[in-house]
Design a protein around this motif. Sequence first.
Motif, short mmCIF file in Angstrom:
data_model
loop_
_atom_site.label_atom_id
_atom_site.label_comp_id
_atom_site.label_asym_id
_atom_site.label_seq_id
_atom_site.Cartn_x
_atom_site.Cartn_y
_atom_site.Cartn_z
N GLU A 59 -11.29 2.21 -9.26
CA GLU A 59 -11.15 3.65 -9.53
C GLU A 59 -10.03 3.93 -10.54
N GLY B 215 -6.32 12.52 -6.89
CA GLY B 215 -7.09 12.87 -5.69
C GLY B 215 -7.89 14.15 -5.88
N HIS C 124 1.64 5.24 -3.87
CA HIS C 124 1.02 6.52 -3.57
C HIS C 124 -0.50 6.46 -3.63
N LEU C 125 -1.05 5.68 -4.53
CA LEU C 125 -2.51 5.50 -4.56
C LEU C 125 -2.97 4.80 -3.30
N ARG D 215 -3.27 6.94 -0.24
CA ARG D 215 -4.42 7.84 -0.27
C ARG D 215 -5.75 7.09 -0.22
N ARG E 26 -10.85 13.35 -8.10
CA ARG E 26 -11.86 12.60 -7.34
C ARG E 26 -12.70 13.54 -6.48
N ALA E 27 -12.07 14.55 -5.89
CA ALA E 27 -12.80 15.49 -5.05
C ALA E 27 -13.80 16.29 -5.87
N ALA F 280 -0.61 10.96 -8.22
CA ALA F 280 -1.60 10.54 -7.23
C ALA F 280 -2.33 11.75 -6.65
N ASP F 281 -1.61 12.84 -6.41
CA ASP F 281 -2.24 14.07 -5.93
C ASP F 281 -3.26 14.58 -6.94
N ILE G 107 -6.97 5.08 -2.43
CA ILE G 107 -7.62 5.06 -3.74
C ILE G 107 -7.57 3.64 -4.29
#
Length: 427
Positions: free
Chosen positions: A7, A405, A23-24, A27, A408-409, A401-402, A29
């Motif tokens: 990813e 995320g 951080h990944l 989560r 990705r959503a 990272a946020d 990821i």
Amino acid sequence: MQNTRTEVVVVGAGQAGIAMSEHLGQRGINHIVLEKDRIAERWRTGRWDSLVANGPAWHDRFPNREFGETAPESFATKDQVAQYFEEYAAQVGAPVRTGVQVTRVTRNEGRPGFTVETSDGTIEANYVVAATGPFQKPVIPQIIPEDAPLNQIHSSDYRNPGQLPEGNVLVVGAGSSGVQIADELHEAGRQVHLAVGPHDRPPRRYRGQDFCWWLGVLNKWEMSAPPAGAEHVTIAVSGAHGGQTVNFRALGSKGLTLVGRASSYSNGVLGFDDDLAANVARGDANYLSILDEADAYIERNGLDFPQEPEARELGELPECITDPLSELDLQAAGITTIVWATGFSVDYSWLEADTFDERGRPRHQKGVGQEAGIYFLGLPWQSRRGSSFIWGVWHDAQYIADQIGIQRAYAAHQPIAANALSAAATA
């Protein structure tokens, strides 16, 4: 590693890359961290031998791990810092692949994501984080020709006084690196000239607290942009000798010859700007302003901190400041080496993306690149003043990272078919 898919590809396994991986990973990821050398290689081989961190160990670290045998108020050596990041990578299970150089990143056509070409095969990724930091390409101003009869090196190539040929030394640049190198050379018995430009110079400690603490409680680490006119001002601070306040008056008084910014060269003679006194005065004013703010903070909060009136005694101005040199015949002065402590530029030639300005610098908002799917980490002032510090890059990585995320959503969202919406509306 032929035709791998993940990813996120993180390029660089220094402090930025390791923070990003943590951080990944938290989560869930999937990602790969690619490093052309070893983890934290810049700390291992891109610094001089005696370098220590510029912040105390309690401050210059990631939140989830302390330095091993380094006392909290002490300053970790460069080797201890490198070991810290290697151990941290193991602690968070960072999927680092060392010895792999990224040669090209291109956006895929007709399908999402990017193709990452490396020295060990190709990787397909939805997102790319450039975590190579700001210290990529040493900058030496085009003042003295390369073929001049001098040994010219950048501060990133300096290791110790014994490395240099016999003779005196001119150090150009008075940020943290330039000041520490010049002082080390002077202590080794060299006659040293130091070219001093605009700078800030905070107190190393004041009334019992390190300057890192003071900048924290005074909310200066959270400044989102440098003050107007101070975009390129360096910070003169040092953890050497157990941590001491940089004082150019004192350096001049103990034997270093301070000069203004190097600006011209002709027939072996180097010219200097007439700005030395103004640069020193500006640094002094910055220093005193922090003392003023610290005193006000102590009084406002009713803190019982020790008095330190001697901190405001700046010392006499040495003759090299009151009657500065306008030029210097390098050969007559016995100068055989110039150390250029003049910083770095970025090099993203491997990243083919529409997110750079005309000088090759990233266009981004807090590390989110102008082109979707591209992110940057480890840049000075990326989101705040503290971004280029170890702890600051950890918090910037959390933000990136946020953002990944969130993207990705959106990418995972499957819209409801139009006929289903119509049926639901009439039911």
